[in-house]
Design a protein around this motif. Sequence first.
Motif, PDB file in Angstrom:
ATOM      1  N   PRO A  36       0.797  -1.236   0.000  1.00  0.00           N
ATOM      2  CA  PRO A  36       0.000   0.000   0.000  1.00  0.00           C
ATOM      3  C   PRO A  36       0.829   1.286   0.000  1.00  0.00           C
ATOM      4  N   GLU A 140     -11.886  12.254  -3.924  1.00  0.00           N
ATOM      5  CA  GLU A 140     -10.541  11.730  -3.735  1.00  0.00           C
ATOM      6  C   GLU A 140     -10.034  11.118  -5.037  1.00  0.00           C
ATOM      7  N   SER A 191      -2.362  10.760  -0.865  1.00  0.00           N
ATOM      8  CA  SER A 191      -3.179   9.676  -0.321  1.00  0.00           C
ATOM      9  C   SER A 191      -4.407   9.462  -1.195  1.00  0.00           C
ATOM     10  N   LYS A 193      -7.813   7.266  -2.594  1.00  0.00           N
ATOM     11  CA  LYS A 193      -8.963   6.703  -1.881  1.00  0.00           C
ATOM     12  C   LYS A 193      -8.559   5.424  -1.151  1.00  0.00           C
ATOM     13  N   GLN A 194      -8.978   5.307   0.090  1.00  0.00           N
ATOM     14  CA  GLN A 194      -8.580   4.180   0.925  1.00  0.00           C
ATOM     15  C   GLN A 194      -9.493   2.974   0.704  1.00  0.00           C
ATOM     16  N   HIS A 200      -4.413  -1.348   5.918  1.00  0.00           N
ATOM     17  CA  HIS A 200      -3.327  -0.369   5.879  1.00  0.00           C
ATOM     18  C   HIS A 200      -3.652   0.709   4.857  1.00  0.00           C
ATOM     19  N   PRO A 201      -3.537   1.973   5.227  1.00  0.00           N
ATOM     20  CA  PRO A 201      -3.895   3.046   4.288  1.00  0.00           C
ATOM     21  C   PRO A 201      -2.934   3.102   3.096  1.00  0.00           C
ATOM     22  N   TYR A 202      -3.493   3.434   1.930  1.00  0.00           N
ATOM     23  CA  TYR A 202      -2.671   3.646   0.752  1.00  0.00           C
ATOM     24  C   TYR A 202      -2.017   5.026   0.839  1.00  0.00           C
ATOM     25  N   GLU A 203      -0.752   5.098   0.405  1.00  0.00           N
ATOM     26  CA  GLU A 203      -0.044   6.363   0.450  1.00  0.00           C
ATOM     27  C   GLU A 203       1.085   6.343  -0.571  1.00  0.00           C
TER      28      GLU A 203
END
Length: 213
Positions: A36, A140, A191, A193-194, A200-203
């Motif tokens: 991610p 987003e 960042s 869209k999650q 785990h957040p995308y970044e």
Amino acid sequence: MRLNLTEFRPRTGPREHRVVRPRHTLRHTSLTAPEPIGLLLGDHDGLRQLAGLFSFAASSRHTIVHVPLRDGIPPDEGWGERVDLVLAHHAYGLRPSKWPGLRRALGSGVPLSVGTDDARTRDDAEAWRRRQTHADFRDELRHATHARTLFLFGSRDAFARTAVELAWAADWGPRQKGADTGASVLATAVSPKQPPGGGHPYELLVCFRKPVR
């Protein structure tokens, strides 16, 4: 800013597409997809050019922006497989699975020089920032990875916001501690869209690195 591009007009069935890409390779800029966590690593010129390309994408609803970042000098740091970048508005309806065929149909293209409206980009970015605090905010960037390409889909304001972030990274990155020694320094992050349901957040980390001579 002024962008020197190559314009293509490929067809898929009855539809004609407009695709643009930088005329010259962003030699010291590379990208790995967020899976991610991804990494966008670039020098001042590369990050500034990307800021201009996001600004152009913001105002070009009917254009696909293709940045072949795998053609640059391979970095000696980072992780994951390098990928190219494609920007397209949500409304364009580009499906990542169709991109390889479209890319093969690009041909030689023609030179194109365009200017970006930097004041409008900043205004649109500020409008996005203000709306971000609203409970019903949904504007987003969406992302997908296919055929060694990271696709970012968004609205005018979302692309403008990213353009401003990249322009800031290009200007502020060289002034950070250690940047003059050739070390990579974290400048900002994007960042998209999650995923639903947590995880785990995308970044996408955006790092500045001065080219090694």
